[in-house]
Design an enzyme around this catalytic site. Structure first.
Site, PDB file in Angstrom:
ATOM      1  N   GLU A  44      60.774  10.151  40.177  1.00  0.00           N
ATOM      2  CA  GLU A  44      59.331  10.381  40.308  1.00  0.00           C
ATOM      3  C   GLU A  44      58.972  10.484  41.776  1.00  0.00           C
ATOM      4  O   GLU A  44      59.257   9.572  42.558  1.00  0.00           O
ATOM      5  CB  GLU A  44      58.545   9.234  39.669  1.00  0.00           C
ATOM      6  CG  GLU A  44      57.055   9.292  39.928  1.00  0.00           C
ATOM      7  CD  GLU A  44      56.336   7.989  39.642  1.00  0.00           C
ATOM      8  OE1 GLU A  44      55.280   7.733  40.259  1.00  0.00           O
ATOM      9  OE2 GLU A  44      56.823   7.213  38.800  1.00  0.00           O
ATOM     10  N   LYS A 133      53.284   3.867  30.496  1.00  0.00           N
ATOM     11  CA  LYS A 133      53.752   3.049  31.614  1.00  0.00           C
ATOM     12  C   LYS A 133      53.007   1.723  31.599  1.00  0.00           C
ATOM     13  O   LYS A 133      51.781   1.694  31.780  1.00  0.00           O
ATOM     14  CB  LYS A 133      53.507   3.788  32.937  1.00  0.00           C
ATOM     15  CG  LYS A 133      53.929   3.008  34.167  1.00  0.00           C
ATOM     16  CD  LYS A 133      53.751   3.823  35.432  1.00  0.00           C
ATOM     17  CE  LYS A 133      52.353   3.797  35.960  1.00  0.00           C
ATOM     18  NZ  LYS A 133      52.249   4.357  37.325  1.00  0.00           N
TER      19      LYS A 133
END
Length: 223
Positions: A44, A133
């Site tokens: 990421e 998340k």
């Protein structure tokens, strides 16, 4: 949304998402290569890093299809579209924005929005998130993740935020699909990407993945 996008298979295989955040994106392609050499196949690149989109595109060209590269800290639909135009294969957000989630899901791209409460997790999932998340994970630790999993067993959770290398197994044992780790793994390699720090990063990565694979009941998730 006709069909919910699945998490990238690279995330399910390694069960670790490395988070690249820096004051300068120049060295991130080299850091990404060191992580990939260590076995991490899901990266990421946060949009709070100046030059993040150029770095993301460069990392994708460098590492090829074996490594999934996505954009993080995506908080608007405009940012989402810019990230996808740069080649992001998934998007990560710090909060639940149903517009971002739905827009991304409609394009068939996995989105991992940040959530903390059962209501937030459920809202993100109903909007089309591929996984949610749990953020910030360290505030409640593995016990909080386990409590969320009990009433919401079908929602894949990724523990992010204050997760150290030593705690990765604890979150996976609690039922996380994967963990996201940034500075505790990079250990300054993003600030000083010289051969010595990059070699040390690759070695740390291998130790982390060995610990993950040793998790009781561990099995790779996804194709």
């Amino acid at each position: 949304m006709t069909e919910r996008p699945a998490p990238t298979p690279q995330l399910g295989r390694a069960r670790v998402m490395a988070i690249l955040r820096s004051a300068d994106a120049t060295g991130l392609p080299a850091v990404a290569r060191a992580l990939a050499d260590g076995g991490i196949t899901c990266l990421e690149v946060t949009l709070t890093t100046p030059g993040a989109l150029d770095a993301l595109a460069a990392i994708r060209r460098e590492l090829g299809p074996e490594v999934a590269v996505g954009a993080g800290t995506v908080i608007t639909t405009g940012q989402a579209r810019d990230a996808l135009a740069a080649g992001a294969e998934f998007l990560v957000a710090p909060a639940v924005d149903t517009d971002v989630i739905r827009d991304t899901a409609d394009r068939g791209i996995p989105c991992y929005p940040g959530a903390w409460t059962p209501t937030e997790v459920s809202t993100a999932w109903r909007a089309g998130a591929a996984a949610v998340k749990l953020f910030p994970a360290s505030t409640g630790g593995p016990a909080h993740l386990r409590q969320l999993r009990a009433p919401l067993p079908d929602v894949p959770l990724i523990a992010v935020g204050g997760v150290g290398v030593e705690q990765a197994r604890d979150y996976l044992d609690a039922g996380a699909l994967a963990v996201g780790i940034g500075s505790p793994l990079l250990h300054g390699a993003d600030r000083d990407p010289v051969p010595q720090t990059l070699h040390a990063l690759t070695a740390r990565t291998r130790v982390l993945l060995d610990a993950v694979r040793a998790t009781p009941g561990h099995q790779e998730v996804g194709p």
